[in-house]
Structures are given as structure tokens and as C-alpha cells.
Design an enzyme around this catalytic site. Sequence first.
Site, PDB file in Angstrom:
ATOM      1  N   TYR A  80      41.920  46.327  28.036  1.00 19.27           N
ATOM      2  CA  TYR A  80      40.710  45.527  27.822  1.00 19.27           C
ATOM      3  C   TYR A  80      40.979  44.567  26.671  1.00 19.27           C
ATOM      4  O   TYR A  80      41.575  44.941  25.652  1.00 19.27           O
ATOM      5  CB  TYR A  80      39.512  46.417  27.460  1.00 19.27           C
ATOM      6  CG  TYR A  80      38.310  45.604  27.008  1.00 19.27           C
ATOM      7  CD1 TYR A  80      37.366  45.165  27.921  1.00 19.27           C
ATOM      8  CD2 TYR A  80      38.157  45.250  25.666  1.00 19.27           C
ATOM      9  CE1 TYR A  80      36.285  44.392  27.522  1.00 19.27           C
ATOM     10  CE2 TYR A  80      37.079  44.475  25.261  1.00 19.27           C
ATOM     11  CZ  TYR A  80      36.154  44.046  26.185  1.00 19.27           C
ATOM     12  OH  TYR A  80      35.099  43.271  25.782  1.00 19.27           O
ATOM     13  N   GLU A  91      35.848  37.908  27.903  1.00 20.58           N
ATOM     14  CA  GLU A  91      36.618  39.137  28.026  1.00 20.58           C
ATOM     15  C   GLU A  91      37.430  39.170  29.309  1.00 20.58           C
ATOM     16  O   GLU A  91      37.082  38.529  30.304  1.00 20.58           O
ATOM     17  CB  GLU A  91      35.715  40.368  27.947  1.00 20.58           C
ATOM     18  CG  GLU A  91      34.783  40.562  29.121  1.00 20.58           C
ATOM     19  CD  GLU A  91      33.956  41.850  29.002  1.00 20.58           C
ATOM     20  OE1 GLU A  91      33.801  42.368  27.877  1.00 20.58           O
ATOM     21  OE2 GLU A  91      33.467  42.320  30.033  1.00 20.58           O
TER      22      GLU A  91
END
Length: 381
Positions: free
Chosen positions: A104, A192
Site C-alpha cells: 500500500y 493512493e
Amino acid sequence: MNIHEYQAAELMAQQGIPTNAGVVATTAAAAGNAFDQLAGASGLVAVKAQVHTGGRGKAGGIKLARSSVETSEAASAILGMDISGHTVGKVLVAPGVDIAREYYLGVILDRAARGLTIMASAEGGVEIEEVARVSPEKIVRVTADPLLGLLDYQIREVAFGLKIEPQLMSGFSNILRALYDTFVANGASLAEINPLILTSDDHWLALDSKMTIDDNVLPYRPDLEELRDLDIENATELRAKANGISFVKLDGNIGCVVNGAGLAMATMDAIKLFGGEPANFLDVGGGATADQVALALELVLEDDAVEAILVNIFGGITRADLVAEGFVEARERVEVDVPVVIRLVGTNQAEGREILANAGISTVESMAEAAQAAVAAASGH
């Protein structure tokens, strides 16, 4: 302003991030036709719902397919699906990839730290909120000064925290730098990649991209405004914006009509404090004219979940008596069939309360009293 996954991927690709480009389809047939051009050697594609919310996988909004027929069937099942209150109107058909590892990587506007905070985790492919709740130690954080930018040592700190091997450092560093640049270049509040994957042949690839654009940059960036999907955004919020009212739909049952963003936030906090749930954030603006109040009531009442309304007005620049006159007039124009609690303080508050009293409308003194009364009214007490 939220944008779709494929739009975020396009913005990231402009900064040099390798993305898993696919084809956007609004029909099952178009999705099926995309299979042959995308499947490649893997013989596999992913069909992904394009909605402004997370949790698509758990909701069945992401499916794998190994033929054009399967792709069409997957798209047919996903299109029209409701995911957290969002109806799917389009899907992204993307090539299947060989995943060796998942990470991530995200950048957020961190007001508390007065900077841009980079968050990274080796637990990619799952919701970062879940990682933060269960294993917060697995999240690496660094905060970049907005004037100095993201510095090289900070990039290395993130890479070391993720235990990236030396031979992979260059590629990872380039992607982190590009993600930061994407965030800044587009006035984002969130950018993101989840997951950022490493393939079996050691290539980095952004498999899923997400961005939220700060509304404050839109007047200066019409190109970003064009990314807005009017078909998927909340119609009430769009109507409010067009009329200069700040409105955000929430999940509670107490409608809020407030003048001033700070007071609106405090009002919602007070409702929560006494066990209630706000149905919306609504800042009617400084003027609070009859037209504005009437529209605010209409916007709140469009939500069938609303069982009570809390009107919290502070007359600073705006005179409380004018607001009272506006509310009385608005009530005559808008049918209000739920209990209404009104707190009116500030300039000419005595005159304003008298106007409301003469119209048969009672008021309360304090915010705590107003919140308690609204919560009680919403629960039928």
C-alpha cells in the site's frame, strides 16, 4: 471531488507511474469485446466496478474472467449493482497480472502535521483502515514539508521500513516520488495505490489507483472539473453546490441547517455527544436569506431518513431577526413534516426569537439543549 479509478490511473501515468491500463465499458457487450485485446499471455482479465467508494471486492464488484463470455457475464452482474449506496454505471476491464507481492502506498493532506504525510505498508491489497486498526505497527509514515517537498532521505526511510531489497529501491523510489508529484500537481487531498504490486519478474505496477481532488483547486483547473461524474454523485449535493450551499450527505436521521462551517461541525459533534446521528453537514452561508433557508430545508427533507431537523444559527454578520423572518417565510413555502428544533443567538436575537414565537415557533437557548431536543425528537420522545 472523488474521481474514478481509471481517471486516477491516467493522472498517475502522466507523472510516470506504471499503471495497469484497461478499457472502460458501460455495457456487458463492450466489456466482453475488450477481453481479446487485454487478456494477453495470462488469458485473464479483471472486471472492476467504477464507483466512488471502497469495499468493492467484498461487495462482489471485482470479478476475474478467462474468456469474452465470462467477461461479459461478469460485467452484466456488476453493472447496476449497489455498492454502499453507489450504483455502478461503468466497469474497468484490466489485464490480469502475475502478482508476487502487494504493498500500500498513499499520500494524504495532513492538517494536524501541517504537511503531506506518506503512508506505506507491506500489507497491500486490503483496506488501510483495517491495517491501522489491527496492526498499526505495519504502517510506515513520513511527513513532507509542503515547501521543501519529499526529500530523498524520506523516500529511503519508507523503503527501508518496507524492507525493499537494494535492487528494487530505484524503481520503488521513482514511484513514490511520482505519486507525491501527482498529488501536488493535481491539488489532491488523497492519492493512493492499493495495491502497488511487484510482479514475478520484479517489475513495479500500480494495480489500483485512487484520488480525491480538493474542491478548492477546481476553479483554477477546469480540466480536473471535467473528471466529475455527475451520474454517480449525490444529486442533492450537486444542487446545493450550484446554489452556494455546502452540503454533504451523511448516514444519520437528524437534519442540520447551520450557518458557518465551524458551527456546523460543532453542531454535528453535539448531536453525536447526546447519542444522535447527523443526517448531513449543511452550511447555509453567511446570508441565510429566506430563499437560502427554504432551499436548505428542501435539501434536508429530500432525505427520507430525516426524522428531525436542528436549525442552529449564530447571528454575527447576519442579524438574527432577518434570519427569523427568513425561516418563517421559508416554512410557508416548504412543507416540513418532521419536528424542528431552533437555536437562534447573536445580533438581535431577542427580536428574532420574538418573530419566531409570534409564528408559533419555539426556540432553545444553548447548543447542548438544542442537540438534546433534536435527538429526543428524532427518537420520538
